[in-house]
Design a protein around this motif. Structure first.
Motif, mmCIF file in Angstrom:
data_model
loop_
_atom_site.group_PDB
_atom_site.id
_atom_site.type_symbol
_atom_site.label_atom_id
_atom_site.label_comp_id
_atom_site.label_asym_id
_atom_site.label_seq_id
_atom_site.Cartn_x
_atom_site.Cartn_y
_atom_site.Cartn_z
ATOM 1 N N ALA A 2 0.829 -1.199 0.000
ATOM 2 C CA ALA A 2 0.000 0.000 0.000
ATOM 3 C C ALA A 2 0.865 1.250 0.000
ATOM 4 O O ALA A 2 0.512 2.249 -0.618
ATOM 5 C CB ALA A 2 -0.948 -0.001 1.201
ATOM 6 N N ASP A 3 2.000 1.181 0.701
ATOM 7 C CA ASP A 3 2.914 2.332 0.728
ATOM 8 C C ASP A 3 3.467 2.618 -0.659
ATOM 9 O O ASP A 3 3.597 3.777 -1.045
ATOM 10 C CB ASP A 3 4.070 2.068 1.701
ATOM 11 N N GLU A 4 3.805 1.586 -1.403
ATOM 12 C CA GLU A 4 4.325 1.764 -2.754
ATOM 13 C C GLU A 4 3.276 2.381 -3.671
ATOM 14 O O GLU A 4 3.585 3.253 -4.490
ATOM 15 C CB GLU A 4 4.802 0.434 -3.333
ATOM 16 N N GLU A 5 2.023 1.962 -3.520
ATOM 17 C CA GLU A 5 0.941 2.511 -4.331
ATOM 18 C C GLU A 5 0.703 3.986 -3.988
ATOM 19 O O GLU A 5 0.487 4.810 -4.887
ATOM 20 C CB GLU A 5 -0.342 1.701 -4.114
ATOM 21 N N GLU A 6 0.747 4.298 -2.698
ATOM 22 C CA GLU A 6 0.578 5.687 -2.279
ATOM 23 C C GLU A 6 1.727 6.553 -2.804
ATOM 24 O O GLU A 6 1.498 7.667 -3.283
ATOM 25 C CB GLU A 6 0.525 5.786 -0.753
ATOM 26 N N LEU A 7 2.933 6.021 -2.736
ATOM 27 C CA LEU A 7 4.097 6.750 -3.221
ATOM 28 C C LEU A 7 4.005 6.994 -4.723
ATOM 29 O O LEU A 7 4.280 8.096 -5.202
ATOM 30 C CB LEU A 7 5.377 5.970 -2.891
ATOM 31 N N GLU A 8 3.569 6.000 -5.457
ATOM 32 C CA GLU A 8 3.409 6.146 -6.909
ATOM 33 C C GLU A 8 2.305 7.161 -7.228
ATOM 34 O O GLU A 8 2.434 7.961 -8.154
ATOM 35 C CB GLU A 8 3.095 4.787 -7.546
ATOM 36 N N ALA A 9 1.221 7.140 -6.462
ATOM 37 C CA ALA A 9 0.145 8.106 -6.666
ATOM 38 C C ALA A 9 0.640 9.531 -6.391
ATOM 39 O O ALA A 9 0.311 10.466 -7.133
ATOM 40 C CB ALA A 9 -1.043 7.766 -5.764
ATOM 41 N N LEU A 10 1.436 9.692 -5.340
ATOM 42 C CA LEU A 10 1.996 11.005 -5.040
ATOM 43 C C LEU A 10 2.940 11.462 -6.154
ATOM 44 O O LEU A 10 2.947 12.641 -6.523
ATOM 45 C CB LEU A 10 2.749 10.976 -3.705
ATOM 46 N N ARG A 11 3.730 10.553 -6.684
ATOM 47 C CA ARG A 11 4.629 10.895 -7.790
ATOM 48 C C ARG A 11 3.844 11.367 -9.015
ATOM 49 O O ARG A 11 4.209 12.352 -9.651
ATOM 50 C CB ARG A 11 5.497 9.698 -8.174
ATOM 51 N N GLN A 13 0.828 12.624 -9.059
ATOM 52 C CA GLN A 13 0.203 13.904 -8.737
ATOM 53 C C GLN A 13 1.224 15.032 -8.839
ATOM 54 O O GLN A 13 0.930 16.087 -9.408
ATOM 55 C CB GLN A 13 -0.387 13.859 -7.328
ATOM 56 N N ARG A 14 2.418 14.820 -8.307
ATOM 57 C CA ARG A 14 3.464 15.849 -8.356
ATOM 58 C C ARG A 14 3.879 16.123 -9.795
ATOM 59 O O ARG A 14 4.076 17.274 -10.184
ATOM 60 C CB ARG A 14 4.678 15.395 -7.517
ATOM 61 N N LEU A 15 3.989 15.079 -10.601
ATOM 62 C CA LEU A 15 4.346 15.240 -12.003
ATOM 63 C C LEU A 15 3.265 16.030 -12.742
ATOM 64 O O LEU A 15 3.570 16.912 -13.547
ATOM 65 C CB LEU A 15 4.556 13.869 -12.661
ATOM 66 N N ALA A 16 2.010 15.754 -12.455
ATOM 67 C CA ALA A 16 0.908 16.493 -13.070
ATOM 68 C C ALA A 16 0.942 17.963 -12.656
ATOM 69 O O ALA A 16 0.704 18.857 -13.473
ATOM 70 C CB ALA A 16 -0.430 15.864 -12.684
ATOM 71 N N GLU A 17 1.272 18.225 -11.377
ATOM 72 C CA GLU A 17 1.376 19.607 -10.908
ATOM 73 C C GLU A 17 2.508 20.344 -11.628
ATOM 74 O O GLU A 17 2.354 21.491 -12.029
ATOM 75 C CB GLU A 17 1.621 19.647 -9.397
ATOM 76 N N LEU A 18 3.642 19.672 -11.788
ATOM 77 C CA LEU A 18 4.775 20.290 -12.486
ATOM 78 C C LEU A 18 4.435 20.580 -13.942
ATOM 79 O O LEU A 18 4.792 21.631 -14.475
ATOM 80 C CB LEU A 18 6.014 19.396 -12.396
ATOM 81 N N HIS A 19 3.746 19.652 -14.592
ATOM 82 C CA HIS A 19 3.343 19.874 -15.984
ATOM 83 C C HIS A 19 2.364 21.036 -16.087
ATOM 84 O O HIS A 19 2.429 21.833 -17.029
ATOM 85 C CB HIS A 19 2.730 18.614 -16.593
ATOM 86 N N ALA A 20 1.467 21.139 -15.119
ATOM 87 C CA ALA A 20 0.505 22.243 -15.142
ATOM 88 C C ALA A 20 1.199 23.578 -14.891
ATOM 89 O O ALA A 20 0.844 24.591 -15.496
ATOM 90 C CB ALA A 20 -0.584 22.004 -14.093
ATOM 91 N N LYS A 21 2.188 23.562 -14.010
ATOM 92 C CA LYS A 21 2.872 24.797 -13.659
ATOM 93 C C LYS A 21 3.834 25.244 -14.749
ATOM 94 O O LYS A 21 3.846 26.402 -15.155
ATOM 95 C CB LYS A 21 3.628 24.616 -12.350
#
Length: 126
Positions: A2-11, A13-21
């Motif tokens: 579950a930790d790996e899935e959460e970490l991948e989801a955060l990655r 999300q962060r990548l999407a934020e960087l692309h948007a910014k």
């Protein structure tokens, strides 16, 4: 697991934020928009600068690209507001360069803080 899935989801999300910014560098639509903006800028500058002034601005780009951008922005803004009467010659561009230089000039001051050192008997050994 579950930790790996959460970490991948955060990655993701962060990548999407960087692309948007910052935008996706591989995005063809963004590349075309930047290209159109550059064409519009060049078109406006070609209309307001004579050949010698354009050459001087190009030379400035090699030495101080940030100052060249500031001058271009200034000229484009003046052209859009209709504040330019005719084409800007090289002497006119030099005046604008001086104005921009004065506005962006960094004023530096140096101050010295002197501290009085107390005399002691131990310092008399030199």
């Amino acid at each position: 697991m579950a930790d790996e899935e959460e970490l991948e989801a955060l990655r993701r999300q962060r990548l999407a934020e960087l692309h948007a910014k910052h935008g996706d560098p591989d995005d063809p639509a963004q590349h075309q928009a930047k290209q159109r903006e550059a064409e519009v800028r060049n078109s406006i500058l070609a209309q307001v600068l004579d050949q010698s002034a354009r050459a001087r601005l190009t030379n400035l780009a090699f030495v101080k690209p940030e100052k060249m951008k500031a001058v271009e922005n200034y000229l484009i803004q003046m052209a859009q507001y209709g504040l330019l009467s005719g084409m800007v010659s090289e002497p006119g561009l030099i005046e604008i360069l001086e104005k921009v230089s004065q506005q962006t000039e960094k004023k530096t001051t140096v101050t010295f803080n002197r501290r009085k050192v107390m005399d002691s008997d131990e310092d008399d050994d030199y």
